[in-house]
Design a protein around this motif. Structure first.
Motif, mmCIF file in Angstrom:
data_model
loop_
_atom_site.group_PDB
_atom_site.id
_atom_site.type_symbol
_atom_site.label_atom_id
_atom_site.label_comp_id
_atom_site.label_asym_id
_atom_site.label_seq_id
_atom_site.Cartn_x
_atom_site.Cartn_y
_atom_site.Cartn_z
ATOM 1 N N ASN A 1 0.837 -1.202 0.033
ATOM 2 C CA ASN A 1 -0.033 -0.061 0.098
ATOM 3 C C ASN A 1 0.839 1.154 0.183
ATOM 4 O O ASN A 1 1.472 1.705 0.857
ATOM 5 N N PHE A 2 1.095 1.943 -1.252
ATOM 6 C CA PHE A 2 2.181 3.022 -1.238
ATOM 7 C C PHE A 2 1.373 4.291 -1.420
ATOM 8 O O PHE A 2 1.825 5.402 -1.749
ATOM 9 N N GLU A 3 -0.085 4.273 -1.382
ATOM 10 C CA GLU A 3 -0.803 5.590 -1.644
ATOM 11 C C GLU A 3 -1.670 5.971 -0.577
ATOM 12 O O GLU A 3 -2.620 6.429 -0.782
ATOM 13 N N ARG A 4 -1.520 5.207 0.770
ATOM 14 C CA ARG A 4 -2.354 5.384 1.716
ATOM 15 C C ARG A 4 -2.490 6.855 2.287
ATOM 16 O O ARG A 4 -3.516 7.462 2.767
ATOM 17 N N TRP A 5 -1.167 7.566 2.159
ATOM 18 C CA TRP A 5 -1.139 9.027 2.803
ATOM 19 C C TRP A 5 -0.684 9.962 1.627
ATOM 20 O O TRP A 5 0.478 9.585 0.946
ATOM 21 N N SER A 6 -0.893 11.394 1.768
ATOM 22 C CA SER A 6 -0.451 12.121 0.762
ATOM 23 C C SER A 6 0.968 12.819 1.112
ATOM 24 O O SER A 6 1.238 12.649 2.641
#
Length: 413
Positions: free
Chosen positions: A126-131
């Protein structure tokens, strides 16, 4: 064994050269561990319920109100800041040194915990969990509304309390510029004013901002976070510190054989009451929770314990030293255990999840505390004189350069 480990804690944290050396209040240390343990049990139970829901398995386990642990932490924090920063009715530390101490105590290990937590998500793909903005605000202790959880929390969820802590430290550092009596009046005026502004904001906007349950996106504006009435808990701790000083100046603290036993009885009674109702976060039940937290902290700071050599007490005092690591790193344990329970499926006992998760979290916190937290604090404290010397040299050089430019510049007109 635990007596030696306690010396590690006292020498590395309480006896910093930049703060007044004060005797560790053992009952407060034990209460810190109990508060952290309540939070861990709350989070383990919450994830356990989610696992049970995924597998359509009944889950019957007592509910542990984690907010009680937070309330206890905040009241203790207010007390400790006065306790370590003053002596004989006067401040013993400069604002800059105070804030540096607090940053060293809080930030480095928190950033490590955040990085490791992000790494767990990356390892799970999961590489896009946080901005990018969330990474920045988390590092700066600024709340950010997370669209997934619908909460104004940083990446490491429980870091929301540290956003309040760092805000409190900033206000407290400003207060240190004043004489102590004036600074305490200043703190009272500032905190009550902030809460009053928050109440007015609630009235004008037509919506009450809450931390939990989930606020709506429209309710969340960053300044509103720090206008929540929870900040008055720091003030309650400050007033307890003043009361303790007043008692000690005129009398002796009441010698009490088993303060922690009484505190545990009060906490257990509140938890039992909270399990009978589902509205423990509403105003009146919240007042009961605050009263419980204030009572147990008051018992610990306004009494002195007779039992000082029992091995169990020594162990609990040591675990109190590990409480910050326990608070920061238990989500990592829960994350890994959740992944394991998904793989085991029906073979895994849901109730065992809470017990095993809690015990593993304690063991991990001890390891982190001994191998990482205390060493990082020592490292940064060792670096402080060098950083201060380099800063002074840079300032002197900048001043010298500025003076030479002014002399070289032709007069105007």
């Amino acid at each position: 064994m635990f007596t030696a480990l306690r010396r590690v804690y006292i020498g590395s944290i309480s006896g910093e050269a930049f703060e007044v050396s004060r005797q560790t209040i053992e009952s407060v240390q034990i209460l810190r561990f109990i508060a952290a343990l309540i939070v861990v049990l709350d989070h383990c139970t919450f994830v356990g319920k989610m696992i049970a829901a995924r597998s359509n398995t009944p889950f019957h386990f007592p509910m542990f109100p984690g907010r009680l642990g937070v309330d206890i932490f905040f009241i203790i924090s207010g007390f400790i800041m006065v306790y370590i920063s003053s002596d004989g009715g006067r401040w013993t530390i400069t604002p800059a040194a105070f804030f540096q101490n607090r940053w060293i105590r809080i930030a480095p290990i928190y950033l490590v915990a955040t990085i490791l937590y992000v790494a767990l998500y990356f390892l799970a793909g999961n590489f896009e969990r946080w901005s990018l903005l969330q990474y920045l605000t988390s590092a700066l202790f600024i709340p950010y509304f997370d669209e997934v959880t619908k909460l104004p929390f940083p990446i490491l969820g429980q870091g929301w309390t540290l956003c309040f802590e760092m805000f409190f430290y900033s206000i407290f550092a400003i207060a240190l510029n004043l004489p102590r009596r004036a600074s305490l009046v200043f703190l009272c005026v500032v905190f009550f004013s902030l809460v009053l502004v928050g109440l007015i904001w609630n009235f004008v906007s037509g919506s009450v901002f809450v931390l939990t349950p989930m606020p709506t996106r429209a309710d969340f504006i960053v300044p509103r976070f720090w206008l929540h009435s929870i900040i008055l808990e720091f003030l309650a701790g400050i007033l307890l510190a003043m009361l303790r000083e007043h008692i000690m100046a005129r009398h002796q603290l009441w010698s009490f054989a088993f303060p922690i036993s009484v505190c545990l009885a009060i906490i257990v009674a509140y938890i039992l009451q909270a399990n009978l109702t589902d509205d423990y976060l509403k105003p009146f039940p919240s007042l009961i929770r605050f009263s419980c937290a204030l009572s147990v902290v008051a018992i610990c700071v306004l009494t002195t314990s007779k039992n000082r050599s029992a091995w169990l007490q020594n162990m609990l005092v040591f675990l109190g030293g590990c409480s910050y690591s326990l608070y920061l790193f238990h989500p990592h344990v829960i994350f890994l255990m959740d992944s394991l329970w998904k793989r085991l499926g029906a073979l895994a006992d849901i109730k065992a999840f809470v017990v095993v998760g809690t015990l593993l979290s304690i063991l991990v916190s001890v390891a982190v505390y001994l191998s990482l937290e205390t060493r990082m604090i020592r490292l940064f404290n060792t670096m402080r004189p060098k950083i201060a010397k380099a800063s002074q040299a840079y300032a002197a050089e900048a001043s010298k350069t500025l003076s030479s430019h002014q002399l070289a510049s032709p007069p105007e007109g």
